[in-house]
Design an enzyme around this catalytic site. Structure first.
Site, PDB file in Angstrom:
ATOM      1  N   GLU A  30       0.875  -1.165   0.000  1.00 52.36           N
ATOM      2  CA  GLU A  30       0.000   0.000   0.000  1.00 52.36           C
ATOM      3  C   GLU A  30       0.919   1.223   0.000  1.00 52.36           C
ATOM      4  O   GLU A  30       1.793   1.337   0.862  1.00 52.36           O
ATOM      5  CB  GLU A  30      -0.863  -0.022   1.268  1.00 52.36           C
ATOM      6  CG  GLU A  30      -1.883   1.071   1.242  1.00 52.36           C
ATOM      7  CD  GLU A  30      -2.807   1.065   2.458  1.00 52.36           C
ATOM      8  OE1 GLU A  30      -2.807   0.095   3.234  1.00 52.36           O
ATOM      9  OE2 GLU A  30      -3.515   2.070   2.612  1.00 52.36           O
ATOM     10  N   ARG A 255       4.591 -13.239   9.629  1.00 50.20           N
ATOM     11  CA  ARG A 255       5.322 -12.019   9.320  1.00 50.20           C
ATOM     12  C   ARG A 255       6.634 -11.979  10.080  1.00 50.20           C
ATOM     13  O   ARG A 255       6.812 -12.657  11.085  1.00 50.20           O
ATOM     14  CB  ARG A 255       4.478 -10.777   9.582  1.00 50.20           C
ATOM     15  CG  ARG A 255       4.060 -10.552  11.007  1.00 50.20           C
ATOM     16  CD  ARG A 255       2.967  -9.495  11.098  1.00 50.20           C
ATOM     17  NE  ARG A 255       3.416  -8.171  10.724  1.00 50.20           N
ATOM     18  CZ  ARG A 255       2.813  -7.403   9.825  1.00 50.20           C
ATOM     19  NH1 ARG A 255       1.759  -7.830   9.171  1.00 50.20           N
ATOM     20  NH2 ARG A 255       3.262  -6.201   9.566  1.00 50.20           N
ATOM     21  N   LYS A 265       4.296   0.977   9.489  1.00 52.29           N
ATOM     22  CA  LYS A 265       4.500   2.181   8.691  1.00 52.29           C
ATOM     23  C   LYS A 265       3.919   3.394   9.393  1.00 52.29           C
ATOM     24  O   LYS A 265       4.472   4.488   9.323  1.00 52.29           O
ATOM     25  CB  LYS A 265       3.811   2.021   7.326  1.00 52.29           C
ATOM     26  CG  LYS A 265       4.650   1.260   6.328  1.00 52.29           C
ATOM     27  CD  LYS A 265       4.002   1.258   4.967  1.00 52.29           C
ATOM     28  CE  LYS A 265       2.961   0.171   4.867  1.00 52.29           C
ATOM     29  NZ  LYS A 265       2.429  -0.029   3.519  1.00 52.29           N
TER      30      LYS A 265
END
Ligand code: ATP
Ligand code: MG
Length: 544
Positions: A30, A255, A265
């Protein structure tokens, strides 16, 4: 093909049974921030599969959230992936499919699989039920197909205010999987989009846009992190009911979590916005651009991902493993240079004022075929204050009163006398050099315990060493919040270091091993300033 992990097991099986005839993956960031080291894991899996199976991998920007996205991020993401050495097949955007996605939504409505709901976000949440109780059906759930088609068209045309209506998939409000309880697939949002401008005032949700993008591109394996495991039934529902015949398979992996490392982020962005760091590429940042600025070789980051491996269960990796990979790479590849961090003058009493000895040294002793450069030995040199002690601690192998030490690449010297300053600390060290004690000389074999670096005073170059520590202090039982753990000493600057002139020759961003100190990257070289960033220490704290 030998399999390295459970994902490759699946791929091998599917290739063998002809379920797929090639592999096609994608990396779907994204564009709402810069990529961080966690993303390297996903890049390494998706592009690793492409490289290993001679397949393909697209870069697809998931730009379905126009309020948070920006071209700056798109550009940085492309730069970072390229720097890591990966090549995508196609550069695509979820927004490339906004027309198609809209048509698939219309198709679902026509099939009776989607409806326009007037509930607010609050009402939708309140009627969703819980893990133990089913949700309740929306009163708008049984609208006619015609009415839904008309309302959805009007939503697109901008007839309704933001948030006043949504399109929901009609699945099962009693499903044990909360994601299947009539999830929202389109929302009204008047926001300028960095690619489609003001064309749309309705935007698809990620869970709807993503499977459609995958299916349109012919992705065979849609690899994502574990949080999406519960979304897989919805992913499959979308591709099935939208009528795709070749349907991608979603596979989830754990992850990457690294101890004491921020991998959100949103929070990294906060550090940039509050000015705690100089930018997304501040050398302390765990972003790809931060690691590049710091001087980490891209190969060492790829090696790190390979060593971490691919797992199905969450775990935490220690930062020292990444540093180990960086150090191992640089130990092989970095040229060596002599720098004194904290200089004290040494005078060689038995040399004439203008006497010079020169020595050729290999730039990188780990590479016999590397070039050499010349070092010049003169009467006055600098050594590090730590390398001479009047009152040495036990097991001190460097220079002491009346002792001897080898000056790296040059002679053995013997201590003669010490000048003291007003506080009684050494200010100048006097030595004599031992004739013929350089490499190959008849006295070279004299036994000394220590070897220390030095630079001659006349040619020494002033430089600044930017020394980095961890951005976060260790969590304790009471202090866990990032905000309270920001390390105020994560950057210290040494402005008194002296370097041999050889470091002037290297191009910008070159990484050196400053012998006995650490690996440093040349960061700035212009009139009056020569600045190096600490890349990684020499010491290995990683426990294999
Ligand atoms: P953030 O929560 O920091 O915004 P994200 O997961 O939303 O991260 P995306 O841009 O959506 O960021 O990520 C692109 C891809 O990278 C996704 O497939 C995502 O699963 C993967 N990814 C993100 N973080 C990690 C991580 N720590 N380990 C492995 N893969 C990750
Ligand atoms: Mg995401």
């Amino acid at each position: 093909m030998e399999s390295a992990n459970f994902i490759e097991d699946i791929i091998n099986e599917e290739l063998a049974s002809r379920k797929v005839d090639g592999v096609y993956t994608r990396f779907p960031p994204e564009p709402n921030g810069y990529l961080h080291v966690g993303h390297c894991k996903s890049l390494s899996i998706n592009f690793g599969i492409k490289e290993k199976y001679n397949g393909k991998c697209n870069l697809r920007f998931d730009d379905t959230n126009p309020t948070k996205e920006d071209v700056e991020y798109v550009d940085s993401i492309k730069e970072d992936i390229t720097w890591l050495g990966y090549k995508w097949d196609k550069e695509l955007y979820a927004s490339d499919y906004f027309d198609a996605t809209y048509e698939y939504a219309v198709l679902l409505i026509k099939k009776g699989f989607a409806y326009v709901c007037e509930f607010s976000a609050e009402q939708i949440r309140a009627t969703r039920g819980t893990l133990t109780e089913p949700g309740t059906e929306s009163p708008y759930r049984n609208r006619s197909i015609e009415e839904n088609l008309q309302l959805f068209t009007e939503m697109k045309e901008g007839r309704y205010p933001d948030g006043s209506k949504v399109l929901r998939a009609k699945i099962d409000m009693a499903s044990p999987n909360m994601n299947m309880r009539d999830p929202v697939i389109y929302r009204i949002l008047r926001a300028h989009h960095h690619r489609t401008g003001d064309k749309w005032c309705i935007y698809p949700m990620y869970d709807f846009a993503h499977p459609i993008g995958d299916a349109i591109e012919g992705i065979t394996h849609s690899i994502c992190t574990l949080e999406f495991e519960d979304h897989r039934p919805l992913y499959d529902w979308v591709t099935l009911h939208c009528g795709f015949t070749k349907r991608p398979r979603q596979i989830e992996f754990a992850r990457l979590n690294i101890k004491n490392t921020i991998m959100s982020k949103r929070y990294l962005k906060k550090l940039v916005e509050t000015g705690f760091v100089a930018g997304w590429n501040d050398p302390r940042m765990p972003t790809i651009s931060g690691m590049r600025e710091r001087g980490y070789p891209p190969e060492s980051i790829r090696e790190f991902c390979a060593r971490v491996g691919v797992a199905k269960a969450n775990s935490e990796v220690d930062t020292s493993l990444l540093e180990f990979c960086v150090r191992e790479n640089l130990n092989r590849n970095a040229d060596r240079a002599m720098v004194v961090e904290n200089p004290i003058k040494m005078v060689i009493d038995n040399m004439l004022d203008d006497e010079i000895f020169s020595f050729e040294v290999l730039n990188n002793p780990n590479n016999e075929s590397s070039d050499t450069h010349t070092i010049y030995f003169r009467k006055e040199i600098y050594i590090d204050r730590e390398d001479f002690k009047l009152n040495p601690p036990p097991k001190y192998h460097r220079l002491t009163e009346g002792g001897m030490v080898r000056l790296k690449g040059a002679f053995i010297v013997k201590h003669i006398s010490t000048e003291l300053n007003a506080e009684g600390n050494p200010s100048v060290v006097h030595c004599e050099y031992i004739k013929d004690s350089a490499q190959g000389g008849v006295n070279a074999k004299i036994k000394v315990k220590g070897v220390i670096q030095w630079v001659n005073c006349q040619d020494a170059i002033d430089c600044e060493l930017y020394q980095y520590g961890a951005l976060l202090t260790d969590a304790t039982e009471t202090v866990t919040d990032f905000n309270q753990r920001l390390n105020p000493d994560s950057l210290t600057i040494n402005r008194s270091a002296k370097a041999e002139p050889y470091v002037l020759q290297g191009q910008m961003n070159k990484v050196y091993q400053f012998m006995r100190l650490a690996y440093y990257k040349k960061a700035v070289q212009n009139e009056g300033v020569l600045r190096f960033y600490l890349v990684v220490s020499l010491k290995d704290s990683f426990n294999k």
